[in-house]
Design an enzyme around this catalytic site. Sequence first.
Site, mmCIF file in Angstrom:
data_model
loop_
_atom_site.group_PDB
_atom_site.id
_atom_site.type_symbol
_atom_site.label_atom_id
_atom_site.label_comp_id
_atom_site.label_asym_id
_atom_site.label_seq_id
_atom_site.Cartn_x
_atom_site.Cartn_y
_atom_site.Cartn_z
ATOM 1 N N LYS A 116 0.666 -1.243 -0.101
ATOM 2 C CA LYS A 116 -0.322 0.208 0.211
ATOM 3 C C LYS A 116 1.087 1.200 -0.020
ATOM 4 O O LYS A 116 0.340 2.281 -0.806
ATOM 5 C CB LYS A 116 -1.314 -0.206 1.416
ATOM 6 C CG LYS A 116 -2.154 -1.482 1.221
ATOM 7 C CD LYS A 116 -2.927 -1.244 2.400
ATOM 8 C CE LYS A 116 -4.292 -2.224 2.369
ATOM 9 N NZ LYS A 116 -5.169 -2.267 1.871
ATOM 10 N N GLY A 164 -8.436 -7.592 3.222
ATOM 11 C CA GLY A 164 -8.973 -7.735 3.587
ATOM 12 C C GLY A 164 -10.094 -7.412 5.133
ATOM 13 O O GLY A 164 -11.089 -7.261 5.417
ATOM 14 N N GLY A 165 -9.793 -5.835 4.474
ATOM 15 C CA GLY A 165 -10.833 -5.087 5.603
ATOM 16 C C GLY A 165 -10.132 -5.503 7.104
ATOM 17 O O GLY A 165 -10.696 -4.514 7.882
ATOM 18 N N GLU A 200 -4.602 8.097 7.647
ATOM 19 C CA GLU A 200 -4.914 8.833 6.301
ATOM 20 C C GLU A 200 -6.186 9.230 6.846
ATOM 21 O O GLU A 200 -7.030 9.154 8.065
ATOM 22 C CB GLU A 200 -5.270 8.075 5.301
ATOM 23 C CG GLU A 200 -5.944 7.028 4.516
ATOM 24 C CD GLU A 200 -5.934 6.104 3.497
ATOM 25 O OE1 GLU A 200 -5.049 6.056 2.885
ATOM 26 O OE2 GLU A 200 -7.070 5.393 3.069
ATOM 27 N N LYS A 237 -17.959 -7.036 -1.215
ATOM 28 C CA LYS A 237 -18.793 -6.830 -3.132
ATOM 29 C C LYS A 237 -19.996 -7.116 -2.736
ATOM 30 O O LYS A 237 -19.086 -8.536 -2.450
ATOM 31 C CB LYS A 237 -18.114 -6.139 -4.230
ATOM 32 C CG LYS A 237 -17.191 -5.420 -3.795
ATOM 33 C CD LYS A 237 -15.757 -5.408 -4.887
ATOM 34 C CE LYS A 237 -15.167 -4.267 -4.635
ATOM 35 N NZ LYS A 237 -13.632 -4.814 -5.843
ATOM 36 N N ASN A 290 -4.776 -3.492 -6.785
ATOM 37 C CA ASN A 290 -4.961 -5.351 -6.763
ATOM 38 C C ASN A 290 -4.067 -6.393 -7.853
ATOM 39 O O ASN A 290 -4.824 -5.387 -8.697
ATOM 40 C CB ASN A 290 -5.857 -5.770 -6.532
ATOM 41 C CG ASN A 290 -7.211 -5.610 -5.354
ATOM 42 O OD1 ASN A 290 -6.811 -5.507 -4.374
ATOM 43 N ND2 ASN A 290 -8.564 -4.915 -5.748
ATOM 44 N N ARG A 292 -4.336 -8.793 -9.622
ATOM 45 C CA ARG A 292 -4.700 -9.374 -10.455
ATOM 46 C C ARG A 292 -5.796 -9.166 -10.948
ATOM 47 O O ARG A 292 -6.363 -8.447 -10.879
ATOM 48 C CB ARG A 292 -5.192 -10.591 -9.285
ATOM 49 C CG ARG A 292 -5.890 -10.123 -7.669
ATOM 50 C CD ARG A 292 -5.893 -11.366 -7.435
ATOM 51 N NE ARG A 292 -6.879 -10.120 -5.868
ATOM 52 C CZ ARG A 292 -7.966 -9.440 -5.468
ATOM 53 N NH1 ARG A 292 -9.193 -9.554 -6.939
ATOM 54 N NH2 ARG A 292 -8.340 -8.538 -5.003
ATOM 55 N N VAL A 295 -13.176 -10.784 -9.220
ATOM 56 C CA VAL A 295 -13.682 -11.339 -9.232
ATOM 57 C C VAL A 295 -14.891 -10.396 -10.223
ATOM 58 O O VAL A 295 -15.670 -10.851 -11.211
ATOM 59 C CB VAL A 295 -15.074 -11.449 -8.320
ATOM 60 C CG1 VAL A 295 -16.668 -12.381 -8.189
ATOM 61 C CG2 VAL A 295 -13.668 -12.185 -6.947
HETATM 62 P P1 ADP Z 1 -7.746 -3.902 2.618
HETATM 63 O O1 ADP Z 1 -6.664 -4.177 1.273
HETATM 64 O O2 ADP Z 1 -7.892 -3.771 4.172
HETATM 65 O O3 ADP Z 1 -9.385 -3.991 1.642
HETATM 66 P P2 ADP Z 1 -8.769 -1.446 2.045
HETATM 67 O O4 ADP Z 1 -7.644 -0.152 1.771
HETATM 68 O O5 ADP Z 1 -8.348 -1.613 0.343
HETATM 69 O O6 ADP Z 1 -8.359 -2.721 3.243
HETATM 70 O O7 ADP Z 1 -10.027 -0.636 2.808
HETATM 71 C C1 ADP Z 1 -11.084 -1.641 2.847
HETATM 72 C C2 ADP Z 1 -12.069 -0.481 2.997
HETATM 73 O O8 ADP Z 1 -12.405 -0.066 4.115
HETATM 74 C C3 ADP Z 1 -12.716 -0.019 1.668
HETATM 75 O O9 ADP Z 1 -13.401 -0.609 0.914
HETATM 76 C C4 ADP Z 1 -13.839 1.299 2.398
HETATM 77 O O10 ADP Z 1 -14.909 0.654 2.742
HETATM 78 C C5 ADP Z 1 -12.878 1.172 4.178
HETATM 79 N N1 ADP Z 1 -12.004 2.218 4.056
HETATM 80 C C6 ADP Z 1 -10.783 2.359 3.702
HETATM 81 N N2 ADP Z 1 -9.844 3.490 3.848
HETATM 82 C C7 ADP Z 1 -11.103 4.100 4.051
HETATM 83 C C8 ADP Z 1 -10.649 5.569 4.317
HETATM 84 N N3 ADP Z 1 -9.487 6.446 4.093
HETATM 85 N N4 ADP Z 1 -12.158 6.655 4.882
HETATM 86 C C9 ADP Z 1 -13.114 5.603 4.563
HETATM 87 N N5 ADP Z 1 -13.240 4.235 4.504
HETATM 88 C C10 ADP Z 1 -12.609 3.929 3.510
#
Ligand code: ADP
Length: 447
Positions: A116, A164-165, A200, A237, A290, A292, A295
């Site tokens: 990231k 994975g959030g 962030e 999703k 991502n 790759r 889906v």
């Molecule tokens: P991961 O790699 O764990 O999936 P992400 O960075 O893709 O992490 O973030 C996963 C989810 O968390 C996003 O789809 C969003 O719903 C929420 N999220 C992440 N960063 C932010 C942000 N700066 N503001 C609001 N929601 C966020």
Amino acid sequence: MFKRVLIANRGEIAQRIMRACRELDIETVCVYSTADKDAPYLQDADEAICIGPGPSKDSYLNISRIISAAEITDVDAIHPGYGFLAERADFSEICRECKIEFIGPSPEAMGKLGDKIEAKRYARAAKVPVFPGTEGEIEELEEAVEVAAEIGYPVIIKASAGGGGRGMRICRNEASLRTNVAKASQEALAAFGNGGVFVEKFLEHARHVEVQVLGDKHGNAIHLWERDCSMQRRHQKIIEEAPGPGIDRKKIEKVCEAAAKLVKSAEYSGAATVEFLMDEEQNFYMLEVNTRVQVEHPITEMITGVDIVKMSIMVAAGEKIPYKQKDVKVTGHAIECRINAEDHTKDFRPSAGLIETYRAPGGLGVRIDSHVCAGYRVPPNYDSMIGKLIVHAETRKAAITRASRALHEFKVGPINTTIPLHAELMQNSDFKEGGVDIHYLERLLKG
Ligand code: ADP
């Protein structure tokens, strides 16, 4: 071109890759776990080889077993699909050492865009909009406090190695930030073996908009426009659509062009997705890349006519992307509904077991990417997705009507699926209007 490709995956994506291979006149070897031994798609492979028992760590995640299978069956390349080993740079590296082409980015490119913080650096250089926040990992707590004061609360602490959030914490004031940085870092260390965290800006109301990109080994990169995947539950999703409803075409074009530039600057080959959150003023902020195939790639295929899986194989074999950016034209609107074996009325409880009834919809503009049929037993070991309904029509409104019609025809039983939930959502007036945010579905489910 390759003669033989091993598919290191299962389910609908294994079948999707086999379809692309057959159309490219490539032989396929499909690996399977004992839990998948009766899966019908294995019959489509030229060869199927068992790599271990049901648990993923002993089969689909077991690198040495997959490499042995590849050596025994004498393949030239491995397609990892999504999930499992798809984003593992060490796997891509081992394939290279074994002189087997990994269908995806090089370990170097995956390292640049899969991390990231690294990805954010490349993104800034390519003028891809990113979230305001700390430049890199937090070294000193005071630095994080300063940055947060500058960008304003709320902020979010995230793990550089997160996925994975998991490992994210929202902080609404300085006190909360001060107590949570160390906690988040310890948690990240335990979960991902890397304690790096960054801060962030946190967006309260956002849509998830992502850009499909493709790169080749000759320094070419194009984008295939955007998808809106805001209908989510617990960061998973549920519905995706393309193009994104109501998005300013001039704005999104700029973002898409920058995304293609980003991939090019990382010398990336293969399919990638640059994910963004979009705020209410349609400002974009990159979440992650991502590395790759996703889906939800079929909706992009439906509106552009580009076969993304075929492209991933062709560029891995050293071919140039056969399209110029100006050749990529968007036609109509596509929607994907993820059909999961879950009971949405019981908190999405998994519903594995025997499928006795299976009637798939058809007709104009309806595509089903699924590996199941009547008599198929959904194993409890894996992800609950049993297929994807993808519809394409001239307009968004017509696509929603078509999805409704297809969902009406779609009969799966006695296991529970998310078909009834999708049928409801296609009638939902907020969804019909377009532009629901990423927390919409959770609010709706809570009632
Ligand atoms: P991961 O790699 O764990 O999936 P992400 O960075 O893709 O992490 O973030 C996963 C989810 O968390 C996003 O789809 C969003 O719903 C929420 N999220 C992440 N960063 C932010 C942000 N700066 N503001 C609001 N929601 C966020």
